[in-house]
Every structure is written in structure tokens, then in C-alpha cells.
Design an enzyme around this catalytic site. Sequence first.
Site, PDB file in Angstrom:
ATOM      1  N   ASP A 262      -7.854  -4.016  -0.288  1.00 21.59           N
ATOM      2  CA  ASP A 262      -8.423  -4.168  -1.625  1.00 21.59           C
ATOM      3  C   ASP A 262      -8.401  -5.628  -2.077  1.00 21.59           C
ATOM      4  O   ASP A 262      -9.308  -6.077  -2.787  1.00 21.59           O
ATOM      5  CB  ASP A 262      -7.658  -3.305  -2.632  1.00 21.59           C
ATOM      6  CG  ASP A 262      -7.736  -1.830  -2.289  1.00 21.59           C
ATOM      7  OD1 ASP A 262      -8.856  -1.338  -2.075  1.00 21.59           O
ATOM      8  OD2 ASP A 262      -6.689  -1.167  -2.219  1.00 21.59           O
TER       9      ASP A 262
ATOM     10  N   HIS B 271       0.852  -1.185   0.000  1.00 23.72           N
ATOM     11  CA  HIS B 271       0.000   0.000   0.000  1.00 23.72           C
ATOM     12  C   HIS B 271       0.885   1.232   0.000  1.00 23.72           C
ATOM     13  O   HIS B 271       1.905   1.270   0.697  1.00 23.72           O
ATOM     14  CB  HIS B 271      -0.910   0.016   1.233  1.00 23.72           C
ATOM     15  CG  HIS B 271      -2.058   0.968   1.137  1.00 23.72           C
ATOM     16  ND1 HIS B 271      -1.922   2.322   1.370  1.00 23.72           N
ATOM     17  CD2 HIS B 271      -3.364   0.769   0.818  1.00 23.72           C
ATOM     18  CE1 HIS B 271      -3.097   2.904   1.214  1.00 23.72           C
ATOM     19  NE2 HIS B 271      -3.987   1.998   0.882  1.00 23.72           N
TER      20      HIS B 271
END
Length: 430
Positions: free
Chosen positions: A366, A309
Site C-alpha cells: 500500500d 501488515h
Amino acid sequence: MNEMRDHIEFEYGGENIALPLTTGTEDETAIEIGTLRNTTGLVTLDIGYKNTASTTSAITFIDGDKGILRYRGYSIETLAEKARFLEVAYLLIFGELPTADQLLKFEQLYRQYTLLDEGLKKLLDAFPSAAHPMDMLSALTAAWAAFDPQPLDVADAEQLCRSAAKILAGFPILTSWIYRKKCGLPLNYADAELHYAANVMQLMFRVPTARYERDPVLTAALDKLLILHADHEQNCSTTAVRVVGSSRAGLLASISAGVSALLGPLHGGANQFVVEMLQAIKADGGDIEKYLDKAKDKADPFRLMGFGHRVYKNFDPRAKIIKGYADDVLEKLGVDDPILDIAKKLESAALADDYFVSRKIFPNVDFYSGIIYRALGIPVEMFTVMFALGRLPGWIAQWLEMRKDEQPVSRPRQVYTGHTQRDFVPLDQR
């Protein structure tokens, strides 16, 4: 450049320039440059605002190095464990967790607004069947403002509560209508007796020919996903909401701008890219090791979507929470889906591979949200719409904070790199 306790000094043009420092409650320190241009003629250049704080905010705190995410001071772990989505929405928007009485009144308000003007259906019907769901959502959100044109007085607590409840109630209906139009299904209406996530599920999946059965495992997973996506500091879509709102545009118009920003593949489409990557791996024979090796090869353009991320340099705290719910959903549904089988194998292989572990490249929120949405039967092109549904309370809270703080209209500067003054050449001489 010399740093003092409350300011920074530097020399420019033979003069000492002092710029004040601002320190937040978590010891983040910023240089205030508001007077820089007037005193020196200089502007700062920070393309993409990667190192620029555009505002002060008391809503969300992130420490990417330590894997910390807090809403209004409460850790995301605590909120996901102990609160439901509407409680978290209330916290974000109004600053404190609701009392039992406040939550009851807010839920009653929410139930009052679980009908939308039928005129919005006519607009929905006008979209071509090939329209992207996010384009439809952005347009419908902006149009919704025309059906409720009264300006919002941010100093009126009752108005604020009513507007927040109305938007939180109406957005799932728009979301479900878009999904059902794409699927060729009749449109559903809200069930005011259900809690938020359960209502979203029945809006999307109830069919008129069968009794709808609520599933606590599935609704719990969706509720947690909505909480985890509810706000994430000054990201692209939130910044869009605040910038548009700084012109004194209304709340729905500003939210529509946020939806449009979320549509871009560099912001809101990450969980969609996860499933598309898994589909590509399946189409290529399902060789997990081949794609792990490609991800390790710096010369290979392949990226392992849903891992790592840009904000969290250690681990994504939201991923730790939602992983368990993803496992519960897959176990509950018993889905026989080769794409989800590849996802589970990829997760296991990457977490056992020292290359990824040593570099702290772990599955992020995600990755798991894509798995859950896929398992629930939500089409890939609807994933970002679901993301927007979760982000809604954060957008409302950020817009409200910007207005209450009387933020001036956003007007960034630039460094001009075009032609200097040129003489006009008549058409017959060009």
C-alpha cells in the site's frame, strides 16, 4: 481436548465428542464444526472470523509468517516477473496458466466487449459531482447487471469465458468514466489494440486534443500493481462476494457487494491513508524524525500508514516487487512533488532505523502503490477504485469456485445477548 490423527476429542456434558480434522495441501489443519450444534447444542464464537475458515479454496495461498503469496501454486514473484495481468486473471479464474492459443482467444473475447451500453452513461450523469468514486462504482456495477440480465451457467465453459472477458473489459471503462466525470473531462472509449494496463492508462488520461503516447515504464508499473492486487484469500471484500453469491445472486451483483466492502476504510483505503499521512507530515513542516518518534511512542495514537501488515508478519512479498517499479516511475516522470520527496525520505529513514527493522515493520504494498498512483496523477479518492480494478479477477474466481463447489447459502449463527422474554406494556402505561 485430545488430538488424534484425523479428529479431535473433548468431553462435554459427560460425553466424548469427536470432531473431524481437515488438512489442506500446505498442511494447514482445521477442525470441522459443522455437526457441533446438532450433537451438543453449542456454537462457536469468533467475532470477525479471525480464526474461522469459512471455506476451502484452491485459489490463493498465504503464509504471513514466511512472506509467501501464491496464486494457484505460482509464487507472486514469478507471476509478476513473467506474466501480464490478463494471463494472471486467466490463471485465477480458470485454474491454469493459458496456452498461447487460449490466451489469444481470451484476448480476442476481451476485445469484443470493449464497449458498454450507452445507458450506463445516463446513470453516470445522474450522480452528483460530490459523489465518492467507490459509491459510483458499486452502483454502476450493480446496474450493469440490468443491461446483461442473462443468468450465468457455471457448468458452461464457453459462457464462463465470455462473462469473465466481458467483465474484465468493461470494468476499466467504468473506472475511467468515473475518474473523468470527477475531473470534468469527456469520456473515453477503449482501444482494443492495447494490452490491458496500457488500455487502462489511455482510458483515463488520453485527451481529444493531443495524441496519446504510451509509456512502457508507467504501463509496466500499473500492470504489476494489478497483478499484485488480483487476489488475497478470504479478505473482507472477497468474503462479501462469496456470501452474496451463496444466495445464488449473479456475478455482477456479487462483485458490487465486493466493491462496497472495499469502500470501507479498514479494508480498501490503506494506500489512500498513506498519501493522507504524507500530506499531514508536509503540513506539519515535513519533519520525518518527529513522525518516526511518534510511531515508536506507544502512548501516541499516530500510526505509520503503509508499514507492516496484519497478515504478513515478516515482510509483504508484494512490496519487494513493486518498490522497484515505484523507483522507475519516479525516475521516469521526474516528478517535483514534496509529498513524494517525504515518502522517499520516510522509507529510507525507517529502513535504517533498528526499531522498525528489528520488529520487521517494513513498507508494504500500500505504501508503494500510493506513491505510484500519486506520481501518475491519480487523485487520492480514486486509489480504492484502482484497487478494485486489480482485485476483479480474484472476485470472479472466488465467486466461480463457490458456485462450482455448491456452497450452501451463508448463514452464520450468533450468541444472543439481548433481553430475555418481556411482557408488553400498553402505550398509556409506559
